[in-house]
Design a protein around this motif. Structure first.
Motif, PDB file in Angstrom:
ATOM      1  N   THR A 121      25.285  60.128  40.674  1.00 55.23           N
ATOM      2  CA  THR A 121      26.582  59.675  40.167  1.00 55.23           C
ATOM      3  C   THR A 121      27.252  58.742  41.158  1.00 55.23           C
TER       4      THR A 121
ATOM      5  N   LYS B 204      13.629  59.044  39.929  1.00 55.96           N
ATOM      6  CA  LYS B 204      13.459  59.406  41.339  1.00 55.96           C
ATOM      7  C   LYS B 204      14.158  58.450  42.312  1.00 55.96           C
TER       8      LYS B 204
ATOM      9  N   VAL C  43      18.056  60.244  38.330  1.00 59.19           N
ATOM     10  CA  VAL C  43      17.281  61.345  38.905  1.00 59.19           C
ATOM     11  C   VAL C  43      15.867  61.349  38.334  1.00 59.19           C
ATOM     12  N   GLU C  44      15.732  61.113  37.031  1.00 55.17           N
ATOM     13  CA  GLU C  44      14.417  61.111  36.386  1.00 55.17           C
ATOM     14  C   GLU C  44      13.497  60.037  36.957  1.00 55.17           C
TER      15      GLU C  44
ATOM     16  N   SER D  78      17.189  59.206  43.067  1.00 54.16           N
ATOM     17  CA  SER D  78      18.124  60.137  43.680  1.00 54.16           C
ATOM     18  C   SER D  78      17.590  61.549  43.476  1.00 54.16           C
ATOM     19  N   VAL D  79      18.054  62.477  44.313  1.00 46.33           N
ATOM     20  CA  VAL D  79      17.510  63.836  44.252  1.00 46.33           C
ATOM     21  C   VAL D  79      18.437  64.814  43.544  1.00 46.33           C
ATOM     22  N   SER D  80      19.678  64.404  43.284  1.00 44.15           N
ATOM     23  CA  SER D  80      20.620  65.300  42.615  1.00 44.15           C
ATOM     24  C   SER D  80      21.534  64.491  41.706  1.00 44.15           C
ATOM     25  N   LEU D  81      22.146  65.177  40.760  1.00 43.66           N
ATOM     26  CA  LEU D  81      23.057  64.507  39.828  1.00 43.66           C
ATOM     27  C   LEU D  81      24.298  63.990  40.551  1.00 43.66           C
ATOM     28  N   ASP D  82      24.785  64.771  41.510  1.00 43.90           N
ATOM     29  CA  ASP D  82      25.966  64.322  42.260  1.00 43.90           C
ATOM     30  C   ASP D  82      25.662  63.051  43.048  1.00 43.90           C
ATOM     31  N   GLU D  83      24.524  63.045  43.714  1.00 38.24           N
ATOM     32  CA  GLU D  83      24.127  61.864  44.483  1.00 38.24           C
ATOM     33  C   GLU D  83      23.903  60.678  43.558  1.00 38.24           C
TER      34      GLU D  83
ATOM     35  N   ARG E  69      21.512  61.248  35.019  1.00 38.20           N
ATOM     36  CA  ARG E  69      20.251  61.916  34.657  1.00 38.20           C
ATOM     37  C   ARG E  69      19.078  60.945  34.701  1.00 38.20           C
TER      38      ARG E  69
ATOM     39  N   GLU F 156      27.339  60.438  33.072  1.00 37.47           N
ATOM     40  CA  GLU F 156      26.484  61.624  33.077  1.00 37.47           C
ATOM     41  C   GLU F 156      25.068  61.276  32.626  1.00 37.47           C
TER      42      GLU F 156
END
Length: 219
Positions: free
Chosen positions: A159, A150, A147-148, A152-157, A144, A140
């Motif tokens: 992960t 950049k 994503v921060e 990836s654009v989402s947490l699911d992606e 994060r 988790e």
């Protein structure tokens, strides 16, 4: 150019090598350590540059991006032959790994430095100045961070991306070293990078490395 290196005659340098789960901050923390100690820093891109300066094809670090070689490709290359040169297009995964390892050994014996990835802990295991570190963090937290930055654009992606890179790194490391990637006993220090800041993590690793070198110099 003679690429042989007499390890017995090499000085004992402090070489901090960092293995890491994807998204755990290996590059950021590695750079902090190098900056604070005033020593060299090498990740994939800088190892590639160093390879070129040492007379190797720079592409050897781009051609095998911490992925286990394809069994089919290795078999076909073995059947049809591989030229014994530095051209990456005609080299097997094993041969590329040998070239990468040669570059890492040379860098490790040239001076104090930080090296991220590329099984450097295994390659430099016989260097008494090596300090091997593995950085990990809960998925988790890593998602994060991904994503921060950049990637990836989402947490699911993020992960899924972390899990994919971890699988690749694990299979690459295990294949070439015969060890288990991320197993604490393979490293001098294993750190959960989510518990403290990057700055404190860097200081922790530096303190450990200095203590290890100080103890060794007393022996």
């Amino acid at each position: 150019m003679n690429n042989d290196l007499s390890l017995s005659a090499a000085p004992t340098n402090m070489v901090i090598v960092i293995g890491r789960q994807f998204g755990s901050g290996g590059r950021r923390i590695g750079k902090l350590i190098a900056e604070r100690l005033g020593i060299g820093y090498y990740d994939k891109e800088l190892l590639s540059e160093a390879a070129g300066c040492l007379g190797y094809a720079p592409e050897i670090f781009a051609a095998a991006d911490e992925k286990k070689p394809s069994p089919l490709r290795s078999m076909l290359q073995g059947v049809y032959g591989i030229a014994d040169n530095f051209h990456t297009t005609s080299m097997s995964g094993e041969r590329l790994y040998e070239r990468q390892s040669e570059v890492i050994r040379r860098i490790g014996y040239m001076g104090d430095c930080v090296i991220v990835g590329r099984t450097a802990d295994y390659v430099l295991r016989d260097n008494p100045g090596t300090v091997s570190v593995f950085l990990h963090a809960p998925i988790e937290h890593r998602a994060r961070m991904i994503v921060e930055r950049k990637d990836s654009v989402s947490l699911d992606e993020a992960t899924e991306l972390a899990r994919k890179h971890d699988r690749n790194r694990e299979s690459y490391y295990n294949y070439f070293t015969g060890r288990n990637w991320g197993k604490a006993s393979n490293y001098h220090l294993s750190v959960d990078a989510s518990v403290i800041t990057d700055s404190d993590t860097a200081d922790l690793i530096i303190s450990y490395a200095k203590a290890k070198m100080k103890l060794r110099n007393r022996q």
